[in-house]
Design a protein around this motif. Structure first.
Motif, PDB file in Angstrom:
ATOM      1  N   GLY A 173       0.797  -1.226   0.000  1.00 39.31           N
ATOM      2  CA  GLY A 173       0.000   0.000   0.000  1.00 39.31           C
ATOM      3  C   GLY A 173       0.828   1.274   0.000  1.00 39.31           C
ATOM      4  O   GLY A 173       0.399   2.303   0.518  1.00 39.31           O
ATOM      5  N   LEU A 174       2.040   1.205  -0.561  1.00 37.61           N
ATOM      6  CA  LEU A 174       2.926   2.374  -0.546  1.00 37.61           C
ATOM      7  C   LEU A 174       2.796   3.198  -1.826  1.00 37.61           C
ATOM      8  O   LEU A 174       2.589   2.664  -2.913  1.00 37.61           O
ATOM      9  CB  LEU A 174       4.377   1.929  -0.369  1.00 37.61           C
ATOM     10  N   LYS A 175       2.936   4.500  -1.656  1.00 44.31           N
ATOM     11  CA  LYS A 175       2.821   5.428  -2.778  1.00 44.31           C
ATOM     12  C   LYS A 175       4.207   5.640  -3.394  1.00 44.31           C
ATOM     13  O   LYS A 175       5.137   6.033  -2.694  1.00 44.31           O
ATOM     14  CB  LYS A 175       2.286   6.757  -2.245  1.00 44.31           C
ATOM     15  N   PRO A 176       4.356   5.387  -4.704  1.00 43.81           N
ATOM     16  CA  PRO A 176       5.682   5.539  -5.297  1.00 43.81           C
ATOM     17  C   PRO A 176       6.081   7.002  -5.503  1.00 43.81           C
ATOM     18  O   PRO A 176       5.286   7.803  -5.981  1.00 43.81           O
ATOM     19  CB  PRO A 176       5.539   4.828  -6.649  1.00 43.81           C
ATOM     20  N   HIS A 177       7.319   7.316  -5.096  1.00 43.96           N
ATOM     21  CA  HIS A 177       7.941   8.590  -5.488  1.00 43.96           C
ATOM     22  C   HIS A 177       8.911   8.195  -6.596  1.00 43.96           C
ATOM     23  O   HIS A 177       9.937   7.566  -6.337  1.00 43.96           O
ATOM     24  CB  HIS A 177       8.675   9.215  -4.293  1.00 43.96           C
ATOM     25  N   LEU A 178       8.581   8.536  -7.839  1.00 41.65           N
ATOM     26  CA  LEU A 178       9.310   7.994  -8.988  1.00 41.65           C
ATOM     27  C   LEU A 178      10.536   8.803  -9.382  1.00 41.65           C
ATOM     28  O   LEU A 178      10.461  10.017  -9.567  1.00 41.65           O
ATOM     29  CB  LEU A 178       8.370   7.898 -10.192  1.00 41.65           C
ATOM     30  N   LEU A 179      11.657   8.102  -9.487  1.00 42.64           N
ATOM     31  CA  LEU A 179      12.859   8.687 -10.078  1.00 42.64           C
ATOM     32  C   LEU A 179      13.210   7.734 -11.229  1.00 42.64           C
ATOM     33  O   LEU A 179      14.145   6.940 -11.159  1.00 42.64           O
ATOM     34  CB  LEU A 179      13.980   8.778  -9.035  1.00 42.64           C
ATOM     35  N   VAL A 180      12.346   7.791 -12.247  1.00 45.22           N
ATOM     36  CA  VAL A 180      12.467   6.869 -13.384  1.00 45.22           C
ATOM     37  C   VAL A 180      12.380   7.662 -14.679  1.00 45.22           C
ATOM     38  O   VAL A 180      12.061   8.854 -14.673  1.00 45.22           O
ATOM     39  CB  VAL A 180      11.351   5.793 -13.365  1.00 45.22           C
ATOM     40  N   HIS A 181      12.662   7.008 -15.766  1.00 46.10           N
ATOM     41  CA  HIS A 181      12.566   7.660 -17.071  1.00 46.10           C
ATOM     42  C   HIS A 181      11.127   8.066 -17.334  1.00 46.10           C
ATOM     43  O   HIS A 181      10.205   7.342 -16.973  1.00 46.10           O
ATOM     44  CB  HIS A 181      13.048   6.693 -18.157  1.00 46.10           C
ATOM     45  N   GLU A 182      10.936   9.209 -17.963  1.00 44.48           N
ATOM     46  CA  GLU A 182       9.568   9.698 -18.205  1.00 44.48           C
ATOM     47  C   GLU A 182       8.740   8.692 -19.007  1.00 44.48           C
ATOM     48  O   GLU A 182       7.529   8.595 -18.828  1.00 44.48           O
ATOM     49  CB  GLU A 182       9.593  11.061 -18.903  1.00 44.48           C
ATOM     50  N   ALA A 183       9.445   7.909 -19.838  1.00 42.51           N
ATOM     51  CA  ALA A 183       8.729   6.917 -20.645  1.00 42.51           C
ATOM     52  C   ALA A 183       8.150   5.802 -19.782  1.00 42.51           C
ATOM     53  O   ALA A 183       7.281   5.054 -20.215  1.00 42.51           O
ATOM     54  CB  ALA A 183       9.669   6.318 -21.696  1.00 42.51           C
ATOM     55  N   LEU A 184       8.656   5.668 -18.549  1.00 42.63           N
ATOM     56  CA  LEU A 184       8.248   4.553 -17.690  1.00 42.63           C
ATOM     57  C   LEU A 184       7.156   4.943 -16.691  1.00 42.63           C
ATOM     58  O   LEU A 184       6.579   4.080 -16.020  1.00 42.63           O
ATOM     59  CB  LEU A 184       9.471   4.015 -16.933  1.00 42.63           C
ATOM     60  N   VAL A 185       6.884   6.242 -16.600  1.00 40.73           N
ATOM     61  CA  VAL A 185       5.931   6.727 -15.595  1.00 40.73           C
ATOM     62  C   VAL A 185       4.571   6.054 -15.741  1.00 40.73           C
ATOM     63  O   VAL A 185       3.934   5.679 -14.747  1.00 40.73           O
ATOM     64  CB  VAL A 185       5.815   8.270 -15.661  1.00 40.73           C
ATOM     65  N   GLY A 186       4.147   5.865 -16.976  1.00 38.70           N
ATOM     66  CA  GLY A 186       2.845   5.258 -17.240  1.00 38.70           C
ATOM     67  C   GLY A 186       2.681   3.866 -16.654  1.00 38.70           C
ATOM     68  O   GLY A 186       1.578   3.462 -16.290  1.00 38.70           O
ATOM     69  N   GLU A 187       3.794   3.139 -16.531  1.00 35.16           N
ATOM     70  CA  GLU A 187       3.744   1.764 -15.987  1.00 35.16           C
ATOM     71  C   GLU A 187       3.322   1.760 -14.515  1.00 35.16           C
ATOM     72  O   GLU A 187       2.984   0.716 -13.973  1.00 35.16           O
ATOM     73  CB  GLU A 187       5.121   1.088 -16.094  1.00 35.16           C
ATOM     74  N   PHE A 188       3.431   2.932 -13.873  1.00 35.44           N
ATOM     75  CA  PHE A 188       3.109   3.005 -12.441  1.00 35.44           C
ATOM     76  C   PHE A 188       1.747   3.635 -12.187  1.00 35.44           C
ATOM     77  O   PHE A 188       1.386   3.912 -11.053  1.00 35.44           O
ATOM     78  CB  PHE A 188       4.207   3.775 -11.697  1.00 35.44           C
TER      79      PHE A 188
END
Lengths: 253, 253
Positions: free
Chosen positions: A82-97
């Motif tokens: 139940g954790l909220k992701p703080h994303l430090l990923v490629h912009e192309a990958l944001v949609g996967e989350f």
């Protein structure tokens, strides 16, 4: 004798925008031989659907459920807690989350953000970690072979930076995480000993697989491979081969 | 009994744009007592001349030859070897390297580049290192207390990133490099045992000084200090004190 084969993608099956010579045929031979097959990629600059589309465009027979990505595992992990992701990923990958995780707490998720690795983004992730967020890494690879043929910094360097600053250790969800291999093997109904891994990253693909109990691991001399890579890791590869074609010859022969 | 005192600046004497309460007086008491005095800073976002000007503006009596910076040591190092610096430092620090070094080879110099730590800049430095450049770090500090009062990523995190990716170790020229302490002590005509270091960084200032053979090292609870910092390092501080004023009381008493 191997019952299933786990293949790295970038540097083994394809490189940049073309298939590695002989790789498409080699994958076909594995299918004909009836071996279980999974593709395990730590590439976190491309969404899975786009990656598969691109591979199919190169002539590779591949389906979505044969491809395991760390983003997928990360989503399951975030949902389970139940954790909220703080994303430090490629912009192309944001949609996967999209729709991943919950609201119980925060988890910093580090992938290969590429030019997204600005000081501001790194520092924001650092501060989240200092405030107690969980610390996930989609991969810990040191380098990858870039479009210009030279090595470039991969996610692992930036994971190491945050680990150093926080004195914490990230939970790695991609290769060489034993959990990642196990999840894939479960979907094949195979044991670790029955599997062979083929990769161009001596550390994450090969030594990592062997350390996780995979039966054998072959290092190919394509992709990011550099002479001597096999001597820098422990355990050392079961064998070092020219490319995927030779790897498959060995596996089938 | 100490013959000389080595003081960290940021977090000990000043913080942001103001002197830490009691610090100016405390430095004055050390001068009156006739102790040798040097300021050792790993701050690499400000040129030395500007830093001194700023400190004098806060009412501190300080001269250029009393301040030791890693940039200075790096210049000497580059000149001695005739190496050309490839700078990954804060734009404000670039001027300190004007006319430094030679043309024999390359040396990557990493300081606290701040927002200059872009992926492109990190990757360019990485590629220089892969091509065989020497690897210098002006500091290896993990964090610093930022203008907003929170901890931010310091140069050490990015040094760690490049070390991880290249499997190499940087030569650190600032604190806690024993050479850095020795250069400073030489200018004072003092031995390591005769010196006391005062700092807010338990690792670089305090444990580093003790590991380098400095007689005593006091950790202040100002600046970036966080409760428990003293327990995370080895050797542990000679003493933990409230601030520079209390440190000077101890040194003189």
């Amino acid at each position: 004798m191997a019952r299933c084969v786990l293949l790295d993608l970038s540097g083994v099956v394809y490189e940049g925008d073309h298939a590695i010579p002989g790789a498409i045929d080699a994958v076909g031979r594995l299918r004909t031989a009836g071996l279980g097959l999974r593709f395990l990629t730590n590439t976190t600059r491309t969404p899975k659907a786009k990656l598969i589309e691109r591979l199919q465009g190169m002539g590779l027979e591949i389906s979505a459920d044969e491809v395991a990505t760390p983003a997928q595992v990360a989503c399951d992990w975030l949902n389970a807690r139940g954790l909220k992701p703080h994303l430090l990923v490629h912009e192309a990958l944001v949609g996967e989350f999209e729709g991943c995780g919950g609201t119980t707490g925060d988890a910093v998720v580090v992938g290969d953000a590429g030019t997204g690795f600005t000081y501001e983004a790194m520092n924001a992730a650092f501060r989240k970690l200092v405030d107690g967020a969980d610390f996930l890494a989609l991969a810990r690879n040191r380098t990858f072979k870039d479009a210009d043929g030279k090595l470039s910094l991969d996610a692992g360097a930036f994971v190491a930076a945050l680990e150093f600053a926080t004195r914490r250790e990230a939970t790695v969800l991609g290769k060489p995480s034993p959990d990642f291999f196990d999840t894939v093997l479960e979907s094949l109904g195979a044991t670790r000993e029955e599997a062979v891994m083929v990769g161009d990253d001596a550390e994450s693909d090969v030594a990592g697989a062997l350390a996780a109990g995979i039966g054998a691991a072959l290092l190919v001399r394509t992709g990011k491979y550099r002479p001597g890579d096999e001597d820098a890791v422990e355990p050392t590869p079961t064998a070092v081969v020219a490319d995927l074609a030779e790897a498959v010859e060995r596996i089938l022969g």
